[in-house]
Design a protein around this motif. Structure first.
Motif, PDB file in Angstrom:
ATOM      1  N   ILE A 210      68.394 -12.092  42.814  1.00 59.21           N
ATOM      2  CA  ILE A 210      69.678 -11.398  42.663  1.00 59.21           C
ATOM      3  C   ILE A 210      70.495 -11.420  43.951  1.00 59.21           C
ATOM      4  CG2 ILE A 210      68.751  -9.128  43.272  1.00 59.21           C
ATOM      5  CD1 ILE A 210      70.574  -7.980  41.080  1.00 59.21           C
ATOM      6  N   ASP A 211      69.840 -11.638  45.082  1.00 62.87           N
ATOM      7  CA  ASP A 211      70.515 -11.687  46.378  1.00 62.87           C
ATOM      8  C   ASP A 211      70.777 -13.142  46.751  1.00 62.87           C
ATOM      9  OD1 ASP A 211      71.410 -11.378  48.970  1.00 62.87           O
ATOM     10  OD2 ASP A 211      69.397 -11.037  49.790  1.00 62.87           O
ATOM     11  N   SER A 212      72.010 -13.602  46.554  1.00 64.96           N
ATOM     12  CA  SER A 212      72.357 -14.999  46.818  1.00 64.96           C
ATOM     13  C   SER A 212      72.534 -15.298  48.301  1.00 64.96           C
ATOM     14  CB  SER A 212      73.651 -15.372  46.085  1.00 64.96           C
ATOM     15  OG  SER A 212      73.481 -15.248  44.694  1.00 64.96           O
ATOM     16  N   GLY A 213      72.690 -14.249  49.124  1.00 66.33           N
ATOM     17  CA  GLY A 213      73.034 -14.483  50.518  1.00 66.33           C
ATOM     18  C   GLY A 213      74.467 -14.960  50.621  1.00 66.33           C
ATOM     19  N   ALA A 214      74.758 -15.740  51.637  1.00 58.47           N
ATOM     20  CA  ALA A 214      76.113 -16.267  51.808  1.00 58.47           C
ATOM     21  C   ALA A 214      76.427 -17.302  50.730  1.00 58.47           C
ATOM     22  CB  ALA A 214      76.251 -16.895  53.190  1.00 58.47           C
ATOM     23  N   VAL A 215      77.698 -17.391  50.377  1.00 57.04           N
ATOM     24  CA  VAL A 215      78.165 -18.388  49.413  1.00 57.04           C
ATOM     25  C   VAL A 215      79.397 -19.066  50.004  1.00 57.04           C
ATOM     26  CG1 VAL A 215      78.961 -18.829  47.068  1.00 57.04           C
ATOM     27  CG2 VAL A 215      77.311 -16.985  47.487  1.00 57.04           C
ATOM     28  N   SER A 216      79.379 -20.382  50.073  1.00 56.70           N
ATOM     29  CA  SER A 216      80.506 -21.107  50.655  1.00 56.70           C
ATOM     30  C   SER A 216      81.689 -21.110  49.697  1.00 56.70           C
ATOM     31  CB  SER A 216      80.097 -22.552  50.972  1.00 56.70           C
ATOM     32  OG  SER A 216      79.982 -23.294  49.764  1.00 56.70           O
ATOM     33  N   MET A 221      75.090 -21.907  47.737  1.00 55.35           N
ATOM     34  CA  MET A 221      74.452 -20.614  47.972  1.00 55.35           C
ATOM     35  C   MET A 221      73.386 -20.716  49.056  1.00 55.35           C
ATOM     36  SD  MET A 221      74.130 -18.867  44.194  1.00 55.35           S
ATOM     37  CE  MET A 221      73.252 -20.260  43.473  1.00 55.35           C
ATOM     38  N   GLU A 222      73.396 -19.730  49.951  1.00 61.34           N
ATOM     39  CA  GLU A 222      72.424 -19.698  51.042  1.00 61.34           C
ATOM     40  C   GLU A 222      70.989 -19.680  50.519  1.00 61.34           C
ATOM     41  OE1 GLU A 222      71.244 -16.969  54.967  1.00 61.34           O
ATOM     42  OE2 GLU A 222      72.770 -16.273  53.551  1.00 61.34           O
ATOM     43  N   LYS A 223      70.728 -18.883  49.470  1.00 64.05           N
ATOM     44  CA  LYS A 223      69.354 -18.760  48.979  1.00 64.05           C
ATOM     45  C   LYS A 223      68.784 -20.112  48.550  1.00 64.05           C
ATOM     46  CE  LYS A 223      70.383 -17.711  44.092  1.00 64.05           C
ATOM     47  NZ  LYS A 223      70.104 -16.767  42.976  1.00 64.05           N
ATOM     48  N   SER A 224      69.627 -20.995  48.014  1.00 68.07           N
ATOM     49  CA  SER A 224      69.166 -22.310  47.564  1.00 68.07           C
ATOM     50  C   SER A 224      68.984 -23.264  48.730  1.00 68.07           C
ATOM     51  CB  SER A 224      70.160 -22.891  46.558  1.00 68.07           C
ATOM     52  OG  SER A 224      70.307 -22.046  45.433  1.00 68.07           O
ATOM     53  N   VAL A 225      69.932 -23.254  49.665  1.00 70.99           N
ATOM     54  CA  VAL A 225      69.870 -24.145  50.819  1.00 70.99           C
ATOM     55  C   VAL A 225      68.612 -23.880  51.643  1.00 70.99           C
ATOM     56  CG1 VAL A 225      70.942 -24.643  53.050  1.00 70.99           C
ATOM     57  CG2 VAL A 225      72.351 -24.556  50.994  1.00 70.99           C
ATOM     58  N   VAL A 226      68.348 -22.598  51.928  1.00 71.74           N
ATOM     59  CA  VAL A 226      67.219 -22.279  52.803  1.00 71.74           C
ATOM     60  C   VAL A 226      65.881 -22.476  52.093  1.00 71.74           C
ATOM     61  CG1 VAL A 226      68.607 -20.737  54.221  1.00 71.74           C
ATOM     62  CG2 VAL A 226      67.315 -19.794  52.294  1.00 71.74           C
ATOM     63  N   LEU A 390      77.559 -21.432  56.424  1.00 66.97           N
ATOM     64  CA  LEU A 390      78.214 -21.903  55.202  1.00 66.97           C
ATOM     65  C   LEU A 390      79.706 -21.608  55.203  1.00 66.97           C
ATOM     66  CD1 LEU A 390      75.528 -21.021  52.505  1.00 66.97           C
ATOM     67  CD2 LEU A 390      76.315 -23.299  53.169  1.00 66.97           C
ATOM     68  N   SER A 391      80.162 -20.796  56.140  1.00 66.37           N
ATOM     69  CA  SER A 391      81.604 -20.557  56.270  1.00 66.37           C
ATOM     70  C   SER A 391      82.302 -21.711  56.965  1.00 66.37           C
ATOM     71  CB  SER A 391      81.841 -19.252  57.046  1.00 66.37           C
ATOM     72  OG  SER A 391      81.020 -19.189  58.205  1.00 66.37           O
ATOM     73  N   ASN A 392      81.540 -22.644  57.533  1.00 70.23           N
ATOM     74  CA  ASN A 392      82.114 -23.818  58.195  1.00 70.23           C
ATOM     75  C   ASN A 392      81.851 -25.047  57.334  1.00 70.23           C
ATOM     76  OD1 ASN A 392      81.696 -26.296  60.123  1.00 70.23           O
ATOM     77  ND2 ASN A 392      82.986 -24.855  61.253  1.00 70.23           N
ATOM     78  N   SER A 393      82.889 -25.766  56.978  1.00 65.05           N
ATOM     79  CA  SER A 393      82.752 -26.889  56.031  1.00 65.05           C
ATOM     80  C   SER A 393      81.870 -28.005  56.580  1.00 65.05           C
ATOM     81  CB  SER A 393      84.132 -27.437  55.653  1.00 65.05           C
ATOM     82  OG  SER A 393      84.833 -27.875  56.810  1.00 65.05           O
ATOM     83  N   GLU A 394      81.923 -28.252  57.887  1.00 65.54           N
ATOM     84  CA  GLU A 394      81.094 -29.311  58.467  1.00 65.54           C
ATOM     85  C   GLU A 394      79.612 -28.920  58.454  1.00 65.54           C
ATOM     86  OE1 GLU A 394      80.091 -32.971  59.975  1.00 65.54           O
ATOM     87  OE2 GLU A 394      81.941 -32.254  59.043  1.00 65.54           O
ATOM     88  N   ASP A 395      79.328 -27.659  58.771  1.00 64.73           N
ATOM     89  CA  ASP A 395      77.952 -27.172  58.684  1.00 64.73           C
ATOM     90  C   ASP A 395      77.445 -27.245  57.245  1.00 64.73           C
ATOM     91  OD1 ASP A 395      77.397 -26.711  61.304  1.00 64.73           O
ATOM     92  OD2 ASP A 395      77.279 -24.533  61.164  1.00 64.73           O
ATOM     93  N   GLU A 396      78.291 -26.864  56.307  1.00 67.29           N
ATOM     94  CA  GLU A 396      77.897 -26.922  54.900  1.00 67.29           C
ATOM     95  C   GLU A 396      77.533 -28.352  54.502  1.00 67.29           C
ATOM     96  OE1 GLU A 396      79.601 -25.998  50.384  1.00 67.29           O
ATOM     97  OE2 GLU A 396      80.947 -25.907  52.121  1.00 67.29           O
ATOM     98  N   ARG A 397      78.312 -29.319  54.955  1.00 66.27           N
ATOM     99  CA  ARG A 397      78.032 -30.720  54.621  1.00 66.27           C
ATOM    100  C   ARG A 397      76.647 -31.121  55.126  1.00 66.27           C
ATOM    101  NH1 ARG A 397      77.962 -35.428  57.012  1.00 66.27           N
ATOM    102  NH2 ARG A 397      78.623 -34.562  59.023  1.00 66.27           N
TER     103      ARG A 397
END
Length: 428
Positions: A210-216, A221-226, A390-397
């Protein structure tokens, strides 16, 4: 790193003996370690419960005087509803309910429902959290059977009330809340720690369920990336044959912060790595990896913001976080252990910065510190690794790039090897 020799086995046996004495002392005085009672059974591992119902869709209707929440479902439902204050939330627990069919869906807030979140809260247990716009009480909860082409429905009506009415509703539903925080004993799974004499590493993918963490902005979603990153790191470490590796979660399940700490303690961890990828909407230009160790005060404003995000994640998941005081005796023992542990945590953080900076961009002053609750096991060297923002588009990439993951996992593995080689060299 060569196979662990007899001297290292003795070293880790001694370290675990000290950890056990700390846990026993704290348990004997009913004192929480890092905000949680020490226990022998890992809370994060439970038997998977078969789903009795499947959530299909949900919606909200009404106004600030009366609001209705409706959930369409298949199967059998045993709803448990309670109200929590500070902040005001309505919690709907649904044991045995699967939310997979609603992944990616959003529920438009309306009336007294300021925001609505849903997802897995524990294995075999779904949860809906409704942030309340004002003081409110539950007026009615009903379930309607499927009829013709209409699915079965759960309907909750909430009505506006005053402060006294809200407090009364919190107390009225408190027994349901207390029952919700007690995991059934038959669901707990005791595991045996392999007596290999090898270092035990716990990898902690942040958030979950239920806690997604950060979402770009694009929906990552942070929970999936980590989780993806942590699984790849765990696989790489296990492949060396040099470590016993555990994960606090290996699926999309919510684990409380205290439960993550307890888990590391229960498997006698020699190293704890919590993996995150936060979002800083006021600092979208900030990018790069950061390594955090524990301190009483945040090293900077960004560190404090991340600590605040950590605490908020449990509130968003519908938890009522209470902190207990510690006794003087346990405080002394814990403090002595923490001082030694802090030295190892700092050494590992330096190794991570050294190796990771060769594989990816790091923030300015990449080793920082703050009072993260997940780092507070006093006998376990611990770091929190922010992979990027995830708030930075380059980091997200980069965070979703398999090549970047492989490169940084390899660098982190080298840092881990160096850390344990240094501990072996310092062992008596």
């Amino acid at each position: 790193m060569p196979t662990t020799p007899t001297s290292m086995r003795r070293f880790f046996t001694a370290a675990r003996l000290v950890a056990g004495l700390v846990a026993l002392a704290c348990a004997a005085t009913l004192v929480p370690i890092g905000g949680a009672f020490a226990q022998t059974a890992p809370e994060a591992i439970e038997f998977e419960q078969p789903s009795a119902s499947f959530a299909r869709a949900a919606r909200v209707a009404g106004d600030l005087e009366r609001t209705r929440f409706v959930l369409d479902y298949d199967g059998e439902l045993e709803p448990q509803v309670f109200i929590l204050p500070e902040p005001r939330r309505l919690i709907l627990d649904l044991p045995g309910t699967d939310f997979d069919a609603m992944q990616g869906a959003s529920i438009e807030p309306r009336g007294l429902a300021q925001a609505v979140r849903f997802g897995a809260f524990a294995p075999g247990r779904g949860r809906v959290v409704v942030d309340l716009a004002s003081d409110a009480a539950i007026d009615e909860l009903i379930t309607l059977p499927a009829l013709d082409d209409q699915p079965a429905r759960l309907v909750i009506d909430i009505v506006q009330t005053d402060a006294a009415g809200f407090s009364a509703e919190v107390e009225r539903t408190r027994p349901v809340f207390l029952a919700s925080v007690e995991a059934p004993k038959e669901n707990r799974l005791d595991i045996e720690i392999p007596q290999t004499g090898q270092p035990v590493i716990v990898i902690d993918p942040g958030h979950g369920g239920i806690d997604s963490g950060a979402v770009s902005r694009s929906g990552t979603m942070e929970k999936s990336v980590v989780l993806t990153y942590a699984q790849q790191l765990a696989d790489a470490l296990r492949a060396t044959g040099h470590y016993d590796v555990y994960m606090t979660r290996d699926d999309d399940t919510f684990i409380p912060l205290a439960g993550r700490v307890r888990y590391a303690q229960s498997v006698s961890a020699d190293l704890f790595i919590s993996v995150h990828a936060d979002s800083l909407v006021r600092h979208r230009e900030l990018r790069g990896a950061t390594v955090y160790t524990l301190s009483d005060r945040a090293s900077d404003e960004i560190a404090q913001q991340l600590v605040d995000n950590e605490a908020r994640s449990e509130l968003l998941a519908g938890m009522d976080v209470e902190r207990a005081a510690t006794s003087d005796v346990a405080d002394i023992l814990v403090d002595l252990t923490r001082r030694e542990t802090e030295r190892f945590s700092l050494a590992f953080a330096a190794d991570v910065v050294s190796e990771l900076s060769t594989a990816t961009r790091m923030v300015t002053n990449p080793h920082r510190s703050a009072g993260f609750r997940v780092l507070k096991a006093p006998e376990v060297p611990s770091v929190l690794l922010e992979l990027g923002f995830l708030s930075n588009s380059e980091d997200e990439r980069l965070l979703v790039d398999p090549d970047w993951r492989a490169r940084t996992v390899a660098a982190l593995g080298t840092a881990i090897d160096r850390f344990f080689e240094q501990r072996l060299a310092q062992a008596p």
